[in-house]
Design a protein around this motif. Structure first.
Motif, short mmCIF file in Angstrom:
data_model
loop_
_atom_site.label_atom_id
_atom_site.label_comp_id
_atom_site.label_asym_id
_atom_site.label_seq_id
_atom_site.Cartn_x
_atom_site.Cartn_y
_atom_site.Cartn_z
N ARG A 29 62.68 -1.61 -5.42
CA ARG A 29 63.04 -2.89 -6.03
C ARG A 29 64.41 -3.13 -5.98
O ARG A 29 65.41 -2.39 -5.89
CB ARG A 29 62.75 -2.81 -7.86
N HIS A 36 70.56 -2.92 -17.17
CA HIS A 36 70.65 -2.09 -18.48
C HIS A 36 70.48 -2.84 -19.75
O HIS A 36 70.94 -2.56 -20.85
CB HIS A 36 72.24 -1.37 -18.79
N SER A 169 64.95 5.80 -19.17
CA SER A 169 65.05 4.41 -18.32
C SER A 169 64.13 3.66 -19.38
O SER A 169 63.31 3.91 -20.08
CB SER A 169 64.48 4.88 -17.06
N GLY A 170 64.26 2.33 -18.94
CA GLY A 170 63.12 1.37 -19.45
C GLY A 170 62.12 1.12 -18.78
O GLY A 170 61.89 2.11 -17.57
N MET A 172 61.78 -1.65 -16.48
CA MET A 172 61.75 -2.47 -15.36
C MET A 172 61.19 -2.09 -14.19
O MET A 172 60.68 -2.79 -13.23
CB MET A 172 63.21 -2.96 -15.15
N ASP A 173 61.60 -0.98 -13.79
CA ASP A 173 61.52 -0.21 -12.29
C ASP A 173 59.99 -0.01 -12.06
O ASP A 173 59.44 -0.64 -11.09
CB ASP A 173 62.18 1.15 -12.13
N LEU A 218 70.67 9.99 -11.95
CA LEU A 218 70.81 9.18 -13.35
C LEU A 218 70.62 10.49 -14.53
O LEU A 218 71.40 10.33 -15.54
CB LEU A 218 69.86 8.20 -13.45
N PHE A 223 73.90 7.90 -18.25
CA PHE A 223 73.05 6.73 -18.42
C PHE A 223 72.21 7.04 -19.85
O PHE A 223 72.30 5.85 -20.56
CB PHE A 223 71.93 7.03 -17.30
N GLY A 332 71.35 -1.59 -10.41
CA GLY A 332 70.42 -0.51 -10.76
C GLY A 332 71.31 0.10 -11.77
O GLY A 332 71.98 -0.50 -12.46
N GLY A 333 71.08 1.64 -11.95
CA GLY A 333 71.68 2.41 -12.91
C GLY A 333 73.06 2.50 -12.93
O GLY A 333 73.91 2.88 -13.96
#
Ligand code: GLA
Length: 384
Positions: A29, A36, A169-170, A172-173, A218, A223, A332-333
């Protein structure tokens, strides 16, 4: 989707296992703006792309599962029903993490055999991690006929990444990889999970990625610390997440929290607003406004959230001096990977040579360019 990649994976599967596999493509993606913000229940504007992971898989009669990675030239063996699978700081952790989540849904699973190939650079901010999580969860869901929907698969992948791989992570990805739609960006509200598509591209403008070739992992970056800081600020204000806080409330009591955490929270609140503003700019075809929002986002990530690096900053500053570039930001991250750039199509050839030379002179290495097309999410490929 790269049909050559699919053919290579299919051919290796045929040579190794002989039977006819199920074929899956799972994309990486981009994220135009809204960085973030996902794990803070905020807004993002990503899209699935035509680079990703191809996987051929089938049920196996052996006592263990066999998974072959073309890119790593490695074969891993595991018992898909082993409840004690452990993470090894290895690419296959993503597979083990997903398998452990499937064990909760299916008491005894048949073993599998699979070949995986990818044309996504790893650690470049294009979410090769979600691509592999989605490939395996989508593949197992089909193979075992479980009927999980895309949202359930996205959540399952996130759980595997959070709990097993160790990156907080959230969504989104995983969400973008599964829900992506050809020639569209997604605007996702990470709190309600409401989403809508925005048509892209605009006539005459392209999104080009420039890869700094700085690789980051990450799990071993700051992160998780950023996520922890944001949760602490939200908690301090008695909120569930930063989404429930506004700038007036934050500023009123800013002296009660550490300056660094204040800056990070402020970045998140501003970035959420930028996603709304960017959406309006796209609808009104205001490319200068959109570009400026991307630049502001980068400056926030660099100065307030502090997840950029010298190479990314150098790329952004060099890129925005070029007359064809409307906007540029890290994507991204962070801590390495790519910048995403909004560029006038007729300026593309000139800008690439200029940036490559500048980057080579400054860092003694070459940056790479990826021209990406917005594509459909993870899907089965029907044999030709
Ligand atoms: C990584 C994470 C995402 C998101 C981005 C930053 O890609 O996996 O969930 O937090 O970083 O926007």
């Amino acid at each position: 989707m790269d049909s050559e990649l699919i053919n290579i994976v299919k051919a290796q599967y045929k040579r190794t296992f002989g039977d006819r596999p199920l074929l899956v493509f799972s994309p990486g993606r981009i994220n135009l703006i809204g960085e973030h913000t996902d794990y803070n229940n905020g807004f993002v504007m990503p899209a699935a792309i035509d680079k990703g992971i191809a996987m051929a898989l089938s049920v196996s009669k052996e006592s263990n599962s066999t998974i072959i990675s073309k890119n790593f030239k490695e074969t891993i063996e595991l018992d898909i029903n082993d409840k004690k699978l452990e993470s090894n700081n290895h690419w296959s952790d993503y597979i083990r993490g997903v398998v452990l989540e499937f064990q909760k849904l299916v008491p005894v699973m048949p073993q599998i055999k699979a070949v995986i190939g990818s044309d996504l650079p790893i650690g470049a901010g294009m979410s090769s991690s979600a691509a592999i999580l989605n490939a395996i969860s989508f593949g197992l869901n089909l193979l075992f006929d479980l009927g999980l929907d895309k949202l359930e698969l996205a959540r399952l992948g996130r759980k595997a990444e959070n709990k097993f791989v160790g990156v907080q992570s959230g969504l989104m990805d995983q969400f973008t990889g599964l829900f992506g739609k050809k020639e569209h960006l997604i605007i996702l509200d990470c709190q309600s999970l409401d989403y809508k598509f925005i048509k892209w591209p605009f006539n005459g403008y392209s999104l080009i990625l420039v890869d700094s070739m700085v690789r980051r992992d990450l799990k071993n970056s700051s992160f998780n610390q950023r996520k922890q800081n944001c949760s602490e600020v939200a908690g301090h204000f008695g909120k569930n997440s930063l989404r429930d806080l506004d700038m007036i409330q934050l500023d009123k009591r800013k002296n009660e929290i550490k300056e660094e955490k204040y800056r990070q929270a402020r970045y998140v609140l501003n970035e959420n607003q930028r996603v709304h503003d960017a959406s309006k700019a796209i609808i009104n075809a205001e490319m200068d406004t959109l570009g400026q929002l991307m630049i502001d986002s980068h400056h926030g990530l660099k100065n307030e959230y502090e997840v950029s690096c010298d190479q990314l900053d150098f790329l952004v500053e060099s890129l925005i001096k070029h007359k064809g570039v409307k906007g540029a930001r890290m994507m991204g991250g962070g801590f390495g990977g790519c910048t995403i750039n909004l560029i006038k199509e007729d300026e593309i050839p000139g800008f690439q040579i200029e940036i490559q030379n500048k980057y080579q002179r400054r860092f003694g290495k070459t940056c790479h360019f990826y021209d990406v097309n917005l594509s459909d999410g993870t899907h089965q490929i029907i044999h030709s």
